[in-house]
Design a protein around this motif. Sequence first.
Motif, PDB file in Angstrom:
ATOM      1  N   ARG A   5       4.483  -9.154  -1.137  1.00  0.00           N
ATOM      2  CA  ARG A   5       5.300  -9.707  -0.051  1.00  0.00           C
ATOM      3  C   ARG A   5       4.401 -10.367   1.069  1.00  0.00           C
ATOM      4  O   ARG A   5       3.452  -9.853   1.381  1.00  0.00           O
ATOM      5  CB  ARG A   5       6.151  -8.770   0.530  1.00  0.00           C
ATOM      6  N   PRO A   6       4.655 -11.411   1.349  1.00  0.00           N
ATOM      7  CA  PRO A   6       4.060 -12.069   2.746  1.00  0.00           C
ATOM      8  C   PRO A   6       3.765 -11.053   3.893  1.00  0.00           C
ATOM      9  O   PRO A   6       4.941 -10.233   3.939  1.00  0.00           O
ATOM     10  CB  PRO A   6       4.934 -13.224   3.269  1.00  0.00           C
ATOM     11  N   PHE A   7       2.925 -11.018   4.548  1.00  0.00           N
ATOM     12  CA  PHE A   7       2.612 -10.201   5.579  1.00  0.00           C
ATOM     13  C   PHE A   7       3.652  -9.983   6.612  1.00  0.00           C
ATOM     14  O   PHE A   7       4.085  -8.896   6.904  1.00  0.00           O
ATOM     15  CB  PHE A   7       1.293 -10.120   6.219  1.00  0.00           C
ATOM     16  N   PRO A   8       4.321 -11.084   7.254  1.00  0.00           N
ATOM     17  CA  PRO A   8       5.165 -10.947   8.027  1.00  0.00           C
ATOM     18  C   PRO A   8       6.267 -10.210   7.633  1.00  0.00           C
ATOM     19  O   PRO A   8       7.086  -9.541   8.470  1.00  0.00           O
ATOM     20  CB  PRO A   8       5.361 -12.401   8.336  1.00  0.00           C
ATOM     21  N   LEU A   9       6.626 -10.173   6.368  1.00  0.00           N
ATOM     22  CA  LEU A   9       7.775  -9.507   5.757  1.00  0.00           C
ATOM     23  C   LEU A   9       7.434  -8.076   5.314  1.00  0.00           C
ATOM     24  O   LEU A   9       8.300  -7.617   4.809  1.00  0.00           O
ATOM     25  CB  LEU A   9       8.326 -10.597   4.789  1.00  0.00           C
ATOM     26  N   SER A  10       6.502  -7.543   5.645  1.00  0.00           N
ATOM     27  CA  SER A  10       5.926  -6.451   5.046  1.00  0.00           C
ATOM     28  C   SER A  10       5.371  -5.443   5.931  1.00  0.00           C
ATOM     29  O   SER A  10       3.988  -5.351   6.064  1.00  0.00           O
ATOM     30  CB  SER A  10       5.168  -6.559   3.802  1.00  0.00           C
ATOM     31  N   PRO A  11       6.032  -4.867   6.858  1.00  0.00           N
ATOM     32  CA  PRO A  11       5.439  -3.782   7.923  1.00  0.00           C
ATOM     33  C   PRO A  11       4.503  -2.859   7.227  1.00  0.00           C
ATOM     34  O   PRO A  11       3.575  -2.407   7.635  1.00  0.00           O
ATOM     35  CB  PRO A  11       6.805  -3.338   8.421  1.00  0.00           C
ATOM     36  N   GLU A  12       5.091  -2.325   5.681  1.00  0.00           N
ATOM     37  CA  GLU A  12       4.402  -1.343   5.161  1.00  0.00           C
ATOM     38  C   GLU A  12       2.969  -1.781   4.849  1.00  0.00           C
ATOM     39  O   GLU A  12       1.881  -0.960   4.862  1.00  0.00           O
ATOM     40  CB  GLU A  12       4.808  -0.908   3.815  1.00  0.00           C
ATOM     41  N   GLN A  13       2.688  -2.998   4.619  1.00  0.00           N
ATOM     42  CA  GLN A  13       1.236  -3.517   4.425  1.00  0.00           C
ATOM     43  C   GLN A  13       0.494  -3.532   5.844  1.00  0.00           C
ATOM     44  O   GLN A  13      -0.929  -3.178   5.689  1.00  0.00           O
ATOM     45  CB  GLN A  13       1.148  -5.036   3.837  1.00  0.00           C
ATOM     46  N   TRP A  14       1.028  -3.599   6.926  1.00  0.00           N
ATOM     47  CA  TRP A  14       0.355  -3.677   8.078  1.00  0.00           C
ATOM     48  C   TRP A  14      -0.042  -1.980   8.314  1.00  0.00           C
ATOM     49  O   TRP A  14      -1.082  -1.731   9.011  1.00  0.00           O
ATOM     50  CB  TRP A  14       1.163  -4.245   9.369  1.00  0.00           C
ATOM     51  N   ARG A  15       0.784  -1.157   7.959  1.00  0.00           N
ATOM     52  CA  ARG A  15       0.785   0.254   8.101  1.00  0.00           C
ATOM     53  C   ARG A  15      -0.625   0.512   7.234  1.00  0.00           C
ATOM     54  O   ARG A  15      -1.499   1.373   7.424  1.00  0.00           O
ATOM     55  CB  ARG A  15       1.896   0.970   7.552  1.00  0.00           C
TER      56      ARG A  15
END
Length: 357
Positions: free
Chosen positions: A66-76
Amino acid sequence: MPTSLSPLVIRFGRLGDTLLLQPLLRRLHARYGRPCRLLAVGQYSVELYREQPDVSEVIALRAHHRPFPLSPEQWRAVHALRGMRQVPVYVCEPQPRSLARIRLLLKLAGVADDHCVFLNDMPAPPGSHWIEHLLQLADATPVAFRAAFGAVACTTSATPQLLVSAQERAECDQWLMRRQLSGHPLVLFQPANKRTIRWNGVRAASDDDKQWPVAHWARVAAAVHAQLPDAKILLCGAPNETAYLESIRSGMAQPGVEVVATELPLPRLKALLAVAHSMISVDTGPAHIAAAMGCPLVVMFGSVSPAYWMPRSGVPGMVHVLGGPPFNRVDAIAPDEVIDAWRGAPVRVAPATSAPA
């Protein structure tokens, strides 16, 4: 430089891919002196390595594309990686799209290139199994850690092994009692694979090289019932495969066949495979778990080479492989071949309760 570290291993694979990491995780644990941390996808990654001695933590993503802006878990995940900037990183991902996302995560976390080694930078040894390729990576050392760990060599098993906890075993025993399966030989059938079910139903057989005809499964079930009249045949799979498995069950004339696809969370499946009589499966993730648990296994391959991907067992003779190139489809395998292989499998002497260090 510390005398021990917790290496980070990254792989965005499916269940079987994640299970096949286990020998690499064990090798890295031995080399660096501490259990690994694993960045992976799917809740199955967490369940597979919960309470396993070679893994201290699993960071699991649900949707890694998923694109980063739509994926808080990737930012985590990026935040978690920032806390691992001083450990060796082993990237086991072969798929270009997933590998690009992993490189982006590492860059955003500030993980230096000289802290990482990548599987794609190492050609596979000719004729080797996937596990040998992974162990080749495990024996490499990122540049930043060569002074302290470059000369550390370890010899560990090239066979995946999993532990069943006392809680997992007790829960499985209770389930067997509730389902009135205790005391029966349990023969597991795994007819479906990751490609079997599409959004609009069962994939056409012509488009699925691992789909074995229902009549073939019925014939094998009849042979199992003839040899083991008291056996229970359990049709296994994911919950979304239930209707497909019911269609297979309805084509079987003998009693004692049950669909359990909605009742097999991964810890229970693992414990069940530690005590089952045997499994007959197409090439898919649960077959690798069966082999790791020492369960007698007959596994059918389609277009993928068994030499590279066959399940491995720590018990000699427990895995019998059929099919693969040049035949390229499991429906080229006759039921009698499967029946003969199943009848020739070693008798399980005792449940697999633990794995050697």
